[in-house]
Scaffold this active site. Structure first.
Site, PDB file in Angstrom:
ATOM      1  N   HIS A 202       0.808  -1.235   0.000  1.00 27.63           N
ATOM      2  CA  HIS A 202       0.000   0.000   0.000  1.00 27.63           C
ATOM      3  C   HIS A 202       0.833   1.272   0.000  1.00 27.63           C
ATOM      4  O   HIS A 202       0.289   2.366  -0.119  1.00 27.63           O
ATOM      5  CB  HIS A 202      -1.011  -0.009   1.150  1.00 27.63           C
ATOM      6  CG  HIS A 202      -0.449   0.248   2.513  1.00 27.63           C
ATOM      7  ND1 HIS A 202      -0.534   1.480   3.101  1.00 27.63           N
ATOM      8  CD2 HIS A 202       0.206  -0.550   3.383  1.00 27.63           C
ATOM      9  CE1 HIS A 202       0.039   1.406   4.310  1.00 27.63           C
ATOM     10  NE2 HIS A 202       0.490   0.182   4.492  1.00 27.63           N
ATOM     11  N   CYS A 326       1.191   7.500  14.305  1.00 25.47           N
ATOM     12  CA  CYS A 326       1.097   6.726  15.538  1.00 25.47           C
ATOM     13  C   CYS A 326       1.036   7.610  16.776  1.00 25.47           C
ATOM     14  O   CYS A 326       0.622   7.173  17.832  1.00 25.47           O
ATOM     15  CB  CYS A 326       2.288   5.792  15.640  1.00 25.47           C
ATOM     16  SG  CYS A 326       2.651   5.015  14.076  1.00 25.47           S
TER      17      CYS A 326
HETATM   18  C1  PLP Z   1       4.311   2.075   6.535  1.00 28.20           C
HETATM   19  C2  PLP Z   1       5.613   1.593   7.038  1.00 28.20           C
HETATM   20  C3  PLP Z   1       5.731   0.345   7.673  1.00 28.20           C
HETATM   21  C4  PLP Z   1       4.544  -0.537   7.961  1.00 28.20           C
HETATM   22  O1  PLP Z   1       3.982  -1.072   6.789  1.00 28.20           O
HETATM   23  P1  PLP Z   1       2.461  -1.639   6.869  1.00 28.20           P
HETATM   24  O2  PLP Z   1       2.276  -2.303   5.553  1.00 28.20           O
HETATM   25  O3  PLP Z   1       1.600  -0.434   7.043  1.00 28.20           O
HETATM   26  O4  PLP Z   1       2.396  -2.561   8.004  1.00 28.20           O
HETATM   27  C5  PLP Z   1       6.977  -0.067   8.088  1.00 28.20           C
HETATM   28  N1  PLP Z   1       8.055   0.697   7.898  1.00 28.20           N
HETATM   29  C6  PLP Z   1       7.994   1.901   7.292  1.00 28.20           C
HETATM   30  C7  PLP Z   1       9.256   2.693   7.085  1.00 28.20           C
HETATM   31  C8  PLP Z   1       6.778   2.389   6.841  1.00 28.20           C
HETATM   32  O5  PLP Z   1       6.711   3.581   6.256  1.00 28.20           O
END
Ligand code: PLP
Length: 402
Positions: A202, A326
């Site tokens: 995503h 977060c």
């Molecule tokens: C978004 C993100 C994640 C987590 O990915 P998800 O698919 O949302 O679990 C991990 N590391 C970084 C650097 C991100 O930007």
């Protein structure tokens, strides 16, 4: 529900490319077979999954056998860290950085309660690591070094291959969270020092709920999720076929567009950043502007609150972020900006704009148009407009009253 917004929050998530949806849909309707089945109906789905795996491997310069699908970037990070530790049970030390995504930091924090020691490398004011500090932290007891390729909040890119050379000398496994790098920086695992690498669908115009972990051939790996023999025994569970097909297409499109899209995004980003800096007093760019993702700018507007800026931007239909989704809803400033040692005056008023290949000139013009008045309005309400000491005192009081 509104969807005509000016979306400049692409480091949080991205729009699924229409071509991606198109190739994915038949696997939700007609081709619902299980790729592990013996019959032709399932077998043809298995064949499509193999093609998608090749498409994804291509953007990494990897072999398709080195790709393991996961449910998201978070799972990839968790799986890599646990696997590296399970494969070397005699080693009890981990090296990471203070600016990692919570998907890495919170795993490390828990491991500290389970008998592991963790070194959290510091960063300087530009958000860069000190390679001497890294080298000094590595010992024969270090099982794993896990460091992100590019920071989601500031876009700062770490010198991954220079880091990797040092990690290799120590004998530790090198994992890289490249969720923000894939599709924005050319990658080639064939000439890389990286052992494992996480990506997420995503964040690159694919759907949510799919990611992948690259595991270099020969690197010792222990599965995180146990069950059937899917993914060559490295990640059990029936494949999320539509999302896997979608991720293959998304990766193919990212690779196809990489050069021209990132050049365009960089130009738009630079114009946004330079114009805001020129038209708004007392603002600074956070992060390393020389080693940075082409789509990201993080700007600190002194004396005001990032959340207040976001709310006003939202009224104009502009989506941005105050760094970390977060910590939203709390007064707590971003752990990344805090690790960079930013002064209190900018720590609370920092906004991230993250672009993508769909971002238009007109959208950037609109942000350039509304930002100065938003900042002016909020500063007029701020009792500490040009008074760093007063601002600091006010923040401390606010924190004390929580
Ligand atoms: C978004 C993100 C994640 C987590 O990915 P998800 O698919 O949302 O679990 C991990 N590391 C970084 C650097 C991100 O930007």
């Amino acid at each position: 529900m509104q969807n005509n917004c000016i979306y400049l929050d692409n480091n949080a998530t991205t729009k699924v490319d229409p071509e991606v949806i198109e190739v994915m849909l038949p696997y939700l309707t007609d081709y619902y077979g299980n790729p592990s089945s013996m019959h032709t109906f399932g077998g043809q789905v298995g064949k499509a999954v193999r093609t998608a795996r090749e498409q994804l491997a291509a953007i990494l310069g990897a072999d398709e056998s080195e790709i393991v699908y996961t449910s998201c970037g978070t799972e990839g990070d968790n799986a890599a860290i646990r696997a590296a530790l399970l494969a070397q049970p005699e080693k009890r030390h981990i090296v990471t950085t203070q600016v990692e995504h919570p998907a890495v930091l919170n795993v490390c924090k828990q491991l500290e309660t389970q008998g592991y020691s963790v070194t959290y490398l510091s960063v300087n004011h530009q958000g860069q690591l000190d390679l001497d500090e890294l080298e000094a932290s590595l010992t024969g007891n270090t099982a794993l070094v896990t460091i992100m390729y590019a920071n989601n909040e500031t876009g700062t890119i770490f010198p991954i291959e220079q880091i990797g050379l040092r990690v290799k000398e120590s004998g530790a496994i090198f994992h890289v969270d490249a969720v923000q790098a894939v599709g924005k920086i050319p990658l080639n695992m064939k000439t890389s020092t990286v052992d494992m690498l996480t990506l997420s669908g995503h964040k690159l115009h694919g759907p949510k709920g799919i990611g992948a972990l690259y595991i270099r051939r020969g690197v010792r790996f222990r599965p995180f999720i146990l069950g059937g023999h899917q993914e060559r025994g490295r990640r059990a569970g029936t494949e999320n076929v539509p999302a896997i097909i979608a991720l293959g297409k998304a990766a193919e499109l990212e690779l196809l567009h990489l050069e021209e899209a990132t050049a365009r995004e960089r130009k738009l980003r630079d114009r946004l950043e330079q114009t805001l800096l020129a038209t708004i007093p007392n603002c600074v760019v956070n992060g390393d502007v020389t080693q940075r993702l082409p789509n990201t700018t993080n700007i600190g507007f002194k004396y005001i609150e990032g959340e207040a800026i976001l709310l006003l931007l939202n009224k104009y239909g502009i989506c941005a972020s105050s760094g970390s989704a977060c910590t939203s809803g709390s007064l707590e400033p971003s752990h990344v900006l805090r690790a960079m040692g930013l002064p209190y005056t900018t720590l609370h008023g920092s906004i991230r704009f993250s672009l993508c290949r769909y971002t238009t000139e007109a959208e950037i013009d609109r942000v350039i148009e509304v930002m100065p008045s938003i900042v002016e309005r909020l500063r007029a309400l701020s009792p500490f407009k040009n008074d760093d000491a007063g601002w600091l005192q006010g923040q401390e009081q606010a924190l004390a009253h929580r």
